[in-house]
Design a protein around this motif. Structure first.
Motif, PDB file in Angstrom:
ATOM      1  N   ALA A 191      -4.885 -23.659  21.584  1.00 39.55           N
ATOM      2  CA  ALA A 191      -4.424 -24.808  21.578  1.00 39.55           C
ATOM      3  C   ALA A 191      -3.390 -24.954  22.788  1.00 39.55           C
ATOM      4  O   ALA A 191      -2.898 -24.034  23.344  1.00 39.55           O
ATOM      5  N   GLY A 192      -3.194 -26.131  23.271  1.00 36.34           N
ATOM      6  CA  GLY A 192      -2.207 -26.205  24.362  1.00 36.34           C
ATOM      7  C   GLY A 192      -2.659 -27.207  25.591  1.00 36.34           C
ATOM      8  O   GLY A 192      -3.529 -28.008  25.586  1.00 36.34           O
ATOM      9  N   SER A 193      -2.202 -26.759  26.860  1.00 35.76           N
ATOM     10  CA  SER A 193      -2.484 -27.427  28.155  1.00 35.76           C
ATOM     11  C   SER A 193      -3.702 -28.083  28.590  1.00 35.76           C
ATOM     12  O   SER A 193      -4.780 -27.267  28.473  1.00 35.76           O
ATOM     13  N   SER A 194      -3.656 -29.467  28.862  1.00 32.27           N
ATOM     14  CA  SER A 194      -4.818 -30.075  29.305  1.00 32.27           C
ATOM     15  C   SER A 194      -5.522 -29.517  30.649  1.00 32.27           C
ATOM     16  O   SER A 194      -6.446 -29.906  31.025  1.00 32.27           O
ATOM     17  N   SER A 195      -4.485 -29.056  31.320  1.00 29.06           N
ATOM     18  CA  SER A 195      -4.745 -28.587  32.648  1.00 29.06           C
ATOM     19  C   SER A 195      -5.702 -27.122  32.454  1.00 29.06           C
ATOM     20  O   SER A 195      -6.644 -27.101  33.219  1.00 29.06           O
ATOM     21  N   VAL A 196      -5.245 -26.353  31.495  1.00 32.04           N
ATOM     22  CA  VAL A 196      -6.061 -25.104  31.428  1.00 32.04           C
ATOM     23  C   VAL A 196      -7.356 -25.480  30.669  1.00 32.04           C
ATOM     24  O   VAL A 196      -7.920 -24.556  30.716  1.00 32.04           O
ATOM     25  N   THR A 197      -7.379 -26.440  29.592  1.00 31.10           N
ATOM     26  CA  THR A 197      -8.291 -26.997  28.836  1.00 31.10           C
ATOM     27  C   THR A 197      -9.963 -26.777  29.453  1.00 31.10           C
ATOM     28  O   THR A 197     -10.751 -26.165  29.010  1.00 31.10           O
ATOM     29  N   PRO A 198     -10.022 -27.406  30.696  1.00 24.44           N
ATOM     30  CA  PRO A 198     -11.405 -27.333  31.755  1.00 24.44           C
ATOM     31  C   PRO A 198     -11.861 -25.974  31.683  1.00 24.44           C
ATOM     32  O   PRO A 198     -13.034 -25.650  31.257  1.00 24.44           O
ATOM     33  N   VAL A 199     -11.102 -25.301  32.151  1.00 28.98           N
ATOM     34  CA  VAL A 199     -11.446 -23.756  32.446  1.00 28.98           C
ATOM     35  C   VAL A 199     -11.895 -22.814  31.116  1.00 28.98           C
ATOM     36  O   VAL A 199     -12.595 -22.175  31.038  1.00 28.98           O
ATOM     37  N   MET A 200     -11.039 -23.196  30.091  1.00 29.49           N
ATOM     38  CA  MET A 200     -11.086 -22.488  28.951  1.00 29.49           C
ATOM     39  C   MET A 200     -12.501 -23.025  28.279  1.00 29.49           C
ATOM     40  O   MET A 200     -12.958 -22.213  27.635  1.00 29.49           O
ATOM     41  N   GLU A 201     -12.813 -24.156  28.455  1.00 24.27           N
ATOM     42  CA  GLU A 201     -13.885 -24.648  27.930  1.00 24.27           C
ATOM     43  C   GLU A 201     -15.404 -23.904  28.402  1.00 24.27           C
ATOM     44  O   GLU A 201     -16.195 -23.400  27.917  1.00 24.27           O
ATOM     45  N   LYS A 202     -15.141 -23.687  29.721  1.00 19.33           N
ATOM     46  CA  LYS A 202     -16.259 -23.012  30.544  1.00 19.33           C
ATOM     47  C   LYS A 202     -16.325 -21.393  30.145  1.00 19.33           C
ATOM     48  O   LYS A 202     -17.232 -20.864  30.021  1.00 19.33           O
ATOM     49  N   LEU A 203     -15.054 -21.046  29.966  1.00 21.10           N
ATOM     50  CA  LEU A 203     -14.971 -19.507  29.200  1.00 21.10           C
ATOM     51  C   LEU A 203     -15.399 -19.461  28.102  1.00 21.10           C
ATOM     52  O   LEU A 203     -16.204 -18.591  27.543  1.00 21.10           O
ATOM     53  N   LYS A 204     -15.144 -20.440  27.192  1.00 20.78           N
ATOM     54  CA  LYS A 204     -15.534 -20.400  25.651  1.00 20.78           C
ATOM     55  C   LYS A 204     -17.351 -20.437  25.771  1.00 20.78           C
ATOM     56  O   LYS A 204     -18.061 -19.694  25.163  1.00 20.78           O
ATOM     57  N   GLU A 205     -17.907 -21.276  26.629  1.00 21.71           N
ATOM     58  CA  GLU A 205     -19.208 -21.570  26.527  1.00 21.71           C
ATOM     59  C   GLU A 205     -19.849 -20.058  27.115  1.00 21.71           C
ATOM     60  O   GLU A 205     -20.939 -19.594  26.655  1.00 21.71           O
ATOM     61  N   ALA A 206     -19.472 -19.358  27.919  1.00 18.61           N
ATOM     62  CA  ALA A 206     -19.952 -18.111  28.733  1.00 18.61           C
ATOM     63  C   ALA A 206     -19.958 -17.137  27.672  1.00 18.61           C
ATOM     64  O   ALA A 206     -20.713 -16.202  27.217  1.00 18.61           O
ATOM     65  N   TYR A 207     -18.628 -17.165  26.854  1.00 22.51           N
ATOM     66  CA  TYR A 207     -18.288 -16.046  25.664  1.00 22.51           C
ATOM     67  C   TYR A 207     -19.418 -16.106  24.869  1.00 22.51           C
ATOM     68  O   TYR A 207     -19.948 -15.137  24.186  1.00 22.51           O
ATOM     69  N   LEU A 208     -19.497 -17.299  24.408  1.00 23.97           N
ATOM     70  CA  LEU A 208     -20.372 -17.584  23.158  1.00 23.97           C
ATOM     71  C   LEU A 208     -21.853 -17.231  23.398  1.00 23.97           C
ATOM     72  O   LEU A 208     -22.473 -17.122  22.441  1.00 23.97           O
ATOM     73  N   ALA A 209     -22.323 -17.150  24.562  1.00 27.87           N
ATOM     74  CA  ALA A 209     -23.583 -16.897  25.015  1.00 27.87           C
ATOM     75  C   ALA A 209     -23.859 -15.420  24.799  1.00 27.87           C
ATOM     76  O   ALA A 209     -24.833 -14.976  24.449  1.00 27.87           O
ATOM     77  N   LEU A 210     -22.530 -14.607  24.704  1.00 25.49           N
ATOM     78  CA  LEU A 210     -22.783 -13.330  24.650  1.00 25.49           C
ATOM     79  C   LEU A 210     -22.423 -12.780  23.240  1.00 25.49           C
ATOM     80  O   LEU A 210     -23.076 -11.951  22.445  1.00 25.49           O
ATOM     81  N   ASN A 211     -21.486 -13.537  22.454  1.00 23.25           N
ATOM     82  CA  ASN A 211     -21.176 -13.372  21.174  1.00 23.25           C
ATOM     83  C   ASN A 211     -21.356 -14.529  20.141  1.00 23.25           C
ATOM     84  O   ASN A 211     -20.600 -15.342  20.053  1.00 23.25           O
ATOM     85  N   THR A 212     -22.753 -14.603  19.927  1.00 24.44           N
ATOM     86  CA  THR A 212     -23.352 -15.721  18.918  1.00 24.44           C
ATOM     87  C   THR A 212     -22.684 -15.770  17.715  1.00 24.44           C
ATOM     88  O   THR A 212     -22.839 -16.716  16.943  1.00 24.44           O
ATOM     89  N   GLU A 213     -21.842 -14.782  17.335  1.00 22.60           N
ATOM     90  CA  GLU A 213     -21.437 -14.698  15.999  1.00 22.60           C
ATOM     91  C   GLU A 213     -20.012 -15.220  15.824  1.00 22.60           C
ATOM     92  O   GLU A 213     -19.229 -15.129  14.932  1.00 22.60           O
ATOM     93  N   ALA A 214     -19.521 -15.309  17.098  1.00 20.93           N
ATOM     94  CA  ALA A 214     -17.993 -16.147  17.298  1.00 20.93           C
ATOM     95  C   ALA A 214     -17.907 -17.732  17.244  1.00 20.93           C
ATOM     96  O   ALA A 214     -18.989 -18.171  17.715  1.00 20.93           O
ATOM     97  N   GLU A 215     -16.931 -18.094  16.880  1.00 15.51           N
ATOM     98  CA  GLU A 215     -16.689 -19.754  16.812  1.00 15.51           C
ATOM     99  C   GLU A 215     -15.327 -19.997  17.392  1.00 15.51           C
ATOM    100  O   GLU A 215     -14.317 -18.991  17.029  1.00 15.51           O
ATOM    101  N   ILE A 216     -15.252 -20.772  18.132  1.00 21.38           N
ATOM    102  CA  ILE A 216     -14.161 -21.076  19.106  1.00 21.38           C
ATOM    103  C   ILE A 216     -13.743 -22.496  19.071  1.00 21.38           C
ATOM    104  O   ILE A 216     -14.802 -23.650  19.382  1.00 21.38           O
ATOM    105  N   GLU A 217     -12.662 -22.923  18.519  1.00 17.18           N
ATOM    106  CA  GLU A 217     -12.163 -24.400  18.506  1.00 17.18           C
ATOM    107  C   GLU A 217     -10.958 -24.661  19.582  1.00 17.18           C
ATOM    108  O   GLU A 217     -10.101 -23.857  19.480  1.00 17.18           O
ATOM    109  N   ILE A 218     -11.040 -25.544  20.334  1.00 18.69           N
ATOM    110  CA  ILE A 218      -9.991 -25.726  21.409  1.00 18.69           C
ATOM    111  C   ILE A 218      -9.423 -26.837  21.223  1.00 18.69           C
ATOM    112  O   ILE A 218      -9.963 -28.055  21.137  1.00 18.69           O
ATOM    113  N   GLN A 219      -8.083 -27.066  21.050  1.00 26.71           N
ATOM    114  CA  GLN A 219      -7.377 -28.249  20.753  1.00 26.71           C
ATOM    115  C   GLN A 219      -6.400 -28.694  21.849  1.00 26.71           C
ATOM    116  O   GLN A 219      -5.382 -27.909  22.107  1.00 26.71           O
TER     117      GLN A 219
END
Length: 308
Positions: free
Chosen positions: A203-231
């Protein structure tokens, strides 16, 4: 004689029609020209520096606002030593990076500021003190309007949250950071998973969120058993949520405040510039730090005053 008289009458009729048509065409052209001139005048397409400046700022709690007012000296200490934000009360307040860009894009006399990594062609970034807002200039120190992107955790956190943090700080994660227009960390190593699974709340900054969304996407491609919620919210809310245990990882587009750092462990994941932006129709291409300060404190009310 009758034939000659008939031909003369026919010729006269043709000449009359031709003259009438010619006069009509000239009138139509004149009307069209006048209409075009009127339209241009009514549209106000010429940028006029005597117009008032539309100051666009971010909401209280925004990490981008906090970094911006500090870097440009808009925030100053009063007689008691307390920090005071001197942003003009006439500023139009927006609550996210996207709203900021849309607002500036829709007002030809507007000025605002956004994360350099979020900048697009909807608005125009101006030079500050003759330096362009680029990654190269930030790294060299020529462009001084920059701040860290931080994440923060309370205590040890979950194994899967730590695994995601390990990914962010790895070669693979930092490539995602760099590929999305932010300045990556040096001396990083390849990612090694700890094998953890589960859910992570960030949770947090709207400025950090765009790159965090990209990091989430890349990470979940490697760890399909994880779940990430960004607020998405703001930096202060992100830090408060991490302190209160509402999220696993908080995001801040600024340095942590003393009271936040006392309860959280901050980690820098990237460096980002802050671009000062104007409408694409504006003729302003370069401002000094002092001119920016004068605009955002309300000392300069028109573009003509700001550019003197």
């Amino acid at each position: 004689m009758k034939m000659k008289k008939f031909m003369a009458m026919t010729l006269a009729a043709v000449m009359t029609v031709a003259l009438a048509t010619g006069c009509g065409s000239k009138k139509d052209e004149t009307d069209s020209t006048n209409n075009d001139t009127d339209t241009k005048t009514e549209s106000g397409s010429d940028w006029d520096p005597t117009n008032d400046i539309s100051v666009i700022s971010r909401e209280d709690g925004s990490g981008t606002r906090g970094a911006f007012i500090e870097l440009f000296g808009i925030e100053e200490k009063d007689a008691s030593g307390e920090k005071v934000d001197n942003t003009t009360v006439d500023a139009n307040i927006t609550n996210s990076t996207e709203v900021m860009m849309s607002t500036v894009a829709g007002d030809e006399y507007a000025i605002g500021y956004v994360s350099l990594g979020s900048l697009n062609d909807k608005v125009k970034a101006v030079k500050i003190d003759d330096a362009e807002a680029t990654e190269e200039n930030i790294k060299s120190g020529t462009y001084k309007v920059s701040r860290p992107f931080n994440i923060a955790t309370k205590g040890e956190g979950s194994e899967v949250a730590q695994d995601f943090i390990n990914y962010i700080l790895s070669e693979e994660g930092q490539k995602v950071v760099s590929d999305n227009g932010y300045i990556s960390l040096d001396d990083v190593k390849p990612y090694e998973s700890n094998g953890a699974t589960g859910k992570i709340v960030i949770a947090g900054s709207s400025s950090v969120t765009p790159v965090m969304e990209k990091l989430k996407e890349a990470y979940l491609a490697l760890n399909t058993e994880a779940e990430i919620e960004i607020q998405q919210s703001d930096s202060t809310t992100g830090m408060t949520s991490a302190i209160d245990g509402i999220c696993d990882i908080g995001m801040a587009s600024r340095e942590l405040k003393e009271e936040e750092a006392a309860e959280l462990t901050p980690i820098v994941i990237a460096t980002d510039g802050i671009a000062v932006v104007v409408n694409n129709d504006s003729t302003v291409d370069d401002l000094t730090s002092e001119q920016v300060k004068a605009i955002f404190t309300g000392e300069a009310l028109t573009w003509e005053e700001a550019l003197e």
